[in-house]
Structures are given as structure tokens and as C-alpha cells.
Design a protein around this motif. Structure first.
Motif, short mmCIF file in Angstrom:
data_model
loop_
_atom_site.label_atom_id
_atom_site.label_comp_id
_atom_site.label_asym_id
_atom_site.label_seq_id
_atom_site.Cartn_x
_atom_site.Cartn_y
_atom_site.Cartn_z
N LEU A 8 0.83 -1.20 0.00
CA LEU A 8 0.00 0.00 0.00
C LEU A 8 0.86 1.25 0.00
O LEU A 8 0.58 2.22 -0.73
N VAL A 9 1.94 1.25 0.79
CA VAL A 9 2.85 2.40 0.84
C VAL A 9 3.52 2.60 -0.52
O VAL A 9 3.63 3.74 -1.01
N VAL A 10 3.96 1.51 -1.16
CA VAL A 10 4.59 1.60 -2.48
C VAL A 10 3.61 2.14 -3.51
O VAL A 10 3.95 2.99 -4.35
N LEU A 11 2.37 1.66 -3.44
CA LEU A 11 1.33 2.15 -4.37
C LEU A 11 1.09 3.65 -4.19
O LEU A 11 1.02 4.41 -5.18
N LEU A 12 0.95 4.08 -2.96
CA LEU A 12 0.71 5.51 -2.71
C LEU A 12 1.91 6.34 -3.12
O LEU A 12 1.76 7.45 -3.69
N GLY A 13 3.13 5.84 -2.83
CA GLY A 13 4.33 6.56 -3.24
C GLY A 13 4.42 6.68 -4.75
O GLY A 13 4.78 7.74 -5.28
N ALA A 14 4.11 5.58 -5.44
CA ALA A 14 4.14 5.60 -6.90
C ALA A 14 3.08 6.54 -7.46
O ALA A 14 3.31 7.25 -8.46
N THR A 18 -3.32 14.57 -10.87
CA THR A 18 -3.40 14.24 -9.44
C THR A 18 -3.81 12.80 -9.20
O THR A 18 -3.27 12.12 -8.33
N ILE A 19 -4.77 12.30 -9.95
CA ILE A 19 -5.31 10.96 -9.71
C ILE A 19 -5.10 10.09 -10.94
O ILE A 19 -5.37 10.51 -12.07
N ASN A 20 -4.62 8.85 -10.67
CA ASN A 20 -4.52 7.83 -11.70
C ASN A 20 -5.52 6.74 -11.35
O ASN A 20 -5.41 6.11 -10.29
N LEU A 21 -6.49 6.52 -12.22
CA LEU A 21 -7.56 5.58 -11.91
C LEU A 21 -7.05 4.16 -11.68
O LEU A 21 -7.53 3.45 -10.79
N GLY A 22 -6.04 3.76 -12.44
CA GLY A 22 -5.49 2.41 -12.27
C GLY A 22 -4.84 2.24 -10.92
O GLY A 22 -5.10 1.26 -10.21
N PHE A 23 -4.02 3.22 -10.53
CA PHE A 23 -3.37 3.15 -9.23
C PHE A 23 -4.39 3.26 -8.09
O PHE A 23 -4.25 2.60 -7.05
N SER A 24 -5.40 4.08 -8.29
CA SER A 24 -6.43 4.23 -7.26
C SER A 24 -7.20 2.93 -7.07
O SER A 24 -7.49 2.51 -5.93
N ALA A 25 -7.51 2.26 -8.18
CA ALA A 25 -8.21 0.97 -8.09
C ALA A 25 -7.33 -0.07 -7.41
O ALA A 25 -7.81 -0.87 -6.59
N LEU A 28 -2.86 -5.76 -12.47
CA LEU A 28 -3.42 -5.41 -13.79
C LEU A 28 -3.88 -3.96 -13.81
O LEU A 28 -3.71 -3.25 -14.82
N ALA A 29 -4.47 -3.50 -12.71
CA ALA A 29 -4.90 -2.11 -12.63
C ALA A 29 -3.70 -1.17 -12.71
O ALA A 29 -3.78 -0.10 -13.33
N VAL A 30 -2.59 -1.53 -12.07
CA VAL A 30 -1.37 -0.72 -12.15
C VAL A 30 -0.86 -0.65 -13.58
O VAL A 30 -0.49 0.43 -14.08
N VAL A 31 -0.84 -1.79 -14.26
CA VAL A 31 -0.40 -1.83 -15.66
C VAL A 31 -1.30 -0.94 -16.52
O VAL A 31 -0.82 -0.16 -17.37
N ALA A 32 -2.61 -1.03 -16.30
CA ALA A 32 -3.55 -0.19 -17.06
C ALA A 32 -3.32 1.28 -16.77
O ALA A 32 -3.36 2.13 -17.68
N GLY A 33 -3.08 1.60 -15.50
CA GLY A 33 -2.85 2.99 -15.14
C GLY A 33 -1.55 3.53 -15.72
O GLY A 33 -1.49 4.69 -16.14
N MET A 34 -0.52 2.71 -15.75
CA MET A 34 0.76 3.15 -16.33
C MET A 34 0.68 3.23 -17.84
O MET A 34 1.29 4.10 -18.47
N TRP A 35 -0.09 2.32 -18.45
CA TRP A 35 -0.16 2.27 -19.91
C TRP A 35 -0.73 3.56 -20.49
O TRP A 35 -0.27 4.06 -21.52
N SER A 36 -1.71 4.12 -19.82
CA SER A 36 -2.31 5.37 -20.30
C SER A 36 -1.30 6.51 -20.30
O SER A 36 -1.39 7.42 -21.13
N ARG A 37 -0.34 6.47 -19.38
CA ARG A 37 0.70 7.51 -19.34
C ARG A 37 1.80 7.21 -20.35
O ARG A 37 2.31 8.11 -21.01
N ILE A 38 2.20 5.92 -20.45
CA ILE A 38 3.26 5.54 -21.38
C ILE A 38 2.83 5.82 -22.82
O ILE A 38 3.65 6.21 -23.67
N ARG A 39 1.54 5.64 -23.09
CA ARG A 39 1.02 5.83 -24.45
C ARG A 39 1.24 7.25 -24.94
O ARG A 39 1.37 7.49 -26.14
N GLU A 40 1.35 8.18 -24.00
CA GLU A 40 1.54 9.59 -24.40
C GLU A 40 2.92 9.83 -25.02
O GLU A 40 3.14 10.81 -25.71
N TYR A 41 3.83 8.88 -24.76
CA TYR A 41 5.20 9.04 -25.28
C TYR A 41 5.42 8.22 -26.55
O TYR A 41 6.52 8.21 -27.09
#
Length: 404
Positions: free
Chosen positions: A183-189, A200-207, A390-403
């Protein structure tokens, strides 16, 4: 890299949590299915052997032919002991060589003991005094060899039951710690990602964080309930059960000493000393149960009263022997009237059996509760952490896609 770190943390947490819960649940189930029944079989084995020895001696007190009910009690006790040997041997682990050796030694010596008793009974029927010598030899074999083996077996299996409960009397702190770290790692990330992407909010990380919080709450509640039930099983089941079993064993030892001593038609010093020591230890054990609020019951108080009645009957028995009135001593030792030794001992043994059954039920019920509350948690932890990953991967993918 942040995404891989979070996913790796979640996978590690899933493994640690699943293994911890699975180990706890499997061991508690094994305790119910094998360890505790084996301990009960060892206790019953000792008691039935003692009953057989005491009953065999009782048959000699009146001389001549023994009564049918005494003969039946002896036969049933010896048969039950043989049955408990079989029951115990079927529940032993393959690597438990010491217990197998004890059971093998007991089963080997039982026919020898039975043969000595039959020889003693035959000589007693025809009035040969040597029958008492055969009886003493059989009782010596039982008291000095077979019963110590049975007691060693029971002690070892009782310790196994208590060891399992002490091991799981605390919550699964390691698994809970890994969940908190996740949980701490998730919040830090989440904070790091928010600063880098100005979102401010990433839906994948929040889920994922919500899933870990749910799992943490589930684990905390289940772990606390399981550890509390296990601790209660130890305090209200295993510990009093051990003391009650010891009390019944001591009572059987005292009764055997009382009856064997009387076959010598005097208050034999050795048997009298052994009887006195057993009754004193029995009184101390029952007193400790009576003074503990978690174990004191009306039956425990009744057993202490019955021990006093039995001791009084024994004193009257010795007084009769001192003046040479053997018939009166036999009547006290074997009579069923209130205040006689046999009556007091029989009621004492029945009360102890009821308390043993109640403590065993409390033990098994609490262990069942401790195991049942963990049902589904092993799979639930793996699925929840997997969905979080899987939610973390989905949340990161939306950001990586921008690059891309």
C-alpha cells in the motif's frame, strides 16, 4: 521502472500472503483431522490399559470365580486398548518412527500381559496362592513397562497439539506487513506519477490501492479472528484437556495401586505410598483447575469432593485391613454404596470423562473456527493482488502511451 517495481511488490505480496494463509489453514485442518485425534487415541490407550489392570485386580479380591460384569469390564478395556493402538497407528506420519516404536512395543507386550492375567485367574479359581504372584507380575509389567510407553506417547502427542496452537496464536504479521508495504509503495508511486505527469489521480493506481486496502482489511479481520480462536482453543481446550487427562491417569493409577495392594491382603507399603502420591497429585491438579476462572466448572468442584470421599473410604479400608477384617475391606473397595471406594472412583472417573469431552469439544470448535475464517483467503489474496497488478499496468499504460 516504477510500474515494474509496483507490480513486483504486488506479486511478492500475493505469494507471501497466500503461502502464509495456506500454511496456517492446512496445519489447522491437519490438527483437526490427525494430530488431535491421535492425541485423544493416546490418552484413551493409557486409560484403557489402566482400567484393564485395575479391573483384573478387582476380580481377585473376593477370591474364587470372578463375576461376569468384572470379567466383561476387563475384556472390554483390553479390547478397547488394542483398538486404540490401531487407531493411533493409522494416524501417524511416516517419519514419526519414535511413536511407531512405542505402539509396536505396546502391542507386542499386550498378549504377554493378557497371558499372565489368565494364568493368575486360573490359579485363583482353584485356590492356588500363586495366582496373586502372577497377578503382581502382570501388574508390574503393565505399570513399569507398558503404561510408561503409553504415557510417553500421550505426552508427545499432547505437546504436538499445543505446539501447533501456540504457533498460530498470533496474527500473520508477515503477510500483514507485506500488504502495508504494498500500500505504501502504491501511494508513493501515485504521488511520483502525479508529479511527473501533472495529473493528481490515476484511476489504475487508485483501483489497485483500493483493492489492497480491501485485502488488508480482510486479512486483518480474518487473522485476528483466527489467532483469537486459536488462543482460546489453547486456553480453554488444550491446556485444561491436558490437566484433565493427567487427572484421569492419576486416578486410574491410584485405583490400580489400591486394588493390587489389597490382593496381598494387607496395606502394602509400596502400593500405599504410590496410592498416596497419586491422590495428592490428583488433588493438586484439580485444585489448579478449580482456582482458574477459565476452567472452573461445577463438575470440577464435584471431582474434588469425590476425591475426598474416596480418600475417606480408603482410610476405612486400611483400618479394616489393620484389624484383619479382609471381608469388610473388600466390601469397601468394591461396593457400590455411596461412600464406598468403588462408587466414589466410578463417579470421579465419569465426571472427569465429561470434562475431558467438554474440553475436547471446545478445542475442536475453536480450531474449526480458526481454520474456517481463513476459507477463501488464499485464493482471494492471489486474485486481489493480481487484479491490483493489472490495474497498475492499465494505469501506467495510459501515461506511457503519451510518449509513443
Amino acid at each position: 521502472m516504477v510500474g515494474l517495481l509496483v507490480v513486483a511488490t504486488l506479486i511478492t505480496t500475493a505469494l507471501v500472503t497466500s503461502v502464509s494463509v495456506s500454511d496456517r489453514e492446512r496445519t489447522l485442518d491437519q490438527l483437526l483431522a490427525r494430530t488431535e485425534p491421535l492425541s485423544d487415541a493416546a490418552q484413551n490407550l493409557y486409560v484403557q490399559l489402566s482400567v484393564a489392570d485395575a479391573t483384573a485386580a478387582t476380580a481377585f479380591l473376593a477370591g474364587g470365580l470372578d463375576t461376569g460384569d468384572v470379567r466383561d469390564r476387563y475384556t472390554e478395556a483390553l479390547g478397547a486398548a488394542a483398538g486404540e493402538v490401531v487407531r493411533a497407528s493409522t494416524g501417524l506420519a511416516a517419519e514419526d518412527a519414535a511413536s511407531r516404536s512405542l505402539l509396536s512395543s505396546i502391542s507386542t507386550n499386550l498378549p504377554t500381559y493378557a497371558g499372565l492375567i489368565e494364568t493368575a485367574r486360573t490359579n485363583n479359581r482353584i485356590g492356588n496362592p500363586v495366582g496373586a504372584a502372577y497377578l503382581a507380575e502382570a501388574s508390574t509389567l503393565m505399570q513399569s513397562t507398558v503404561l510408561p510407553w503409553a504415557e510417553s506417547l500421550h505426552s508427545g502427542k499432547s505437546d504436538d497439539v499445543s505446539a501447533v496452537q501456540r504457533r498460530f496464536a498470533t496474527p500473520p504479521w508477515t503477510a500483514l506487513l507485506f500488504l502495508v508495504v504494498s500500500l505504501v509503495v502504491l501511494l508513493g508511486a501515485q504521488v511520483y506519477l502525479g508529479r511527473r505527469t501533472r495529473r493528481t489521480i490515476n484511476l489504475g493506481f487508485s483501483a489497485a490501492a483500493a483493492a489492497v486496502v480491501v485485502l488488508l482489511g480482510w486479512m486483518l479481520v480474518a487473522g485476528l479472528v483466527s489467532s483469537t480462536a486459536t488462543d482460546r482453543a489453547l486456553e480453554r481446550g488444550a491446556e485444561p484437556l491436558d490437566l484433565l487427562t493427567s487427572s484421569r491417569i492419576l486416578a486410574q493409577q491410584a485405583r490400580t495401586d489400591e486394588t493390587i495392594g489389597m490382593t496381598r491382603r494387607t496395606a502394602s507399603d509400596d502400593y500405599e505410598k504410590s496410592y498416596t502420591e497419586s491422590v495428592a497429585a490428583l488433588s493438586d491438579t484439580l485444585a489448579s483447575l478449580s482456582h482458574d476462572e477459565t476452567t472452573r466448572t461445577a463438575r470440577i468442584d464435584e471431582t474434588r469432593t469425590l476425591v475426598a470421599i474416596w480418600s475417606s473410604a480408603h482410610d476405612r479400608l486400611n483400618a479394616a485391613l489393620d484389624v484383619g477384617d479382609f471381608d469388610a475391606a473388600v466390601a469397601i473397595a468394591t461396593g457400590s454404596a455411596p461412600g464406598d471406594a468403588a462408587d466414589a472412583f466410578g463417579r470421579l472417573d465419569a465426571a472427569l470423562v465429561e470434562e475431558i469431552d467438554a474440553s475436547r469439544t471446545a478445542l475442536r470448535d475453536n480450531v474449526q473456527r480458526a481454520s474456517g475464517v481463513l476459507t477463501g483467503l488464499t485464493v482471494g489474496a492471489a486474485v486481489t493482488c493480481g487484479l491490483a497488478a493489472l490495474a497498475v499496468v492499465a494505469g501506467m499504460w495510459s501515461r506511457i502511451r503519451e510518449y509513443l
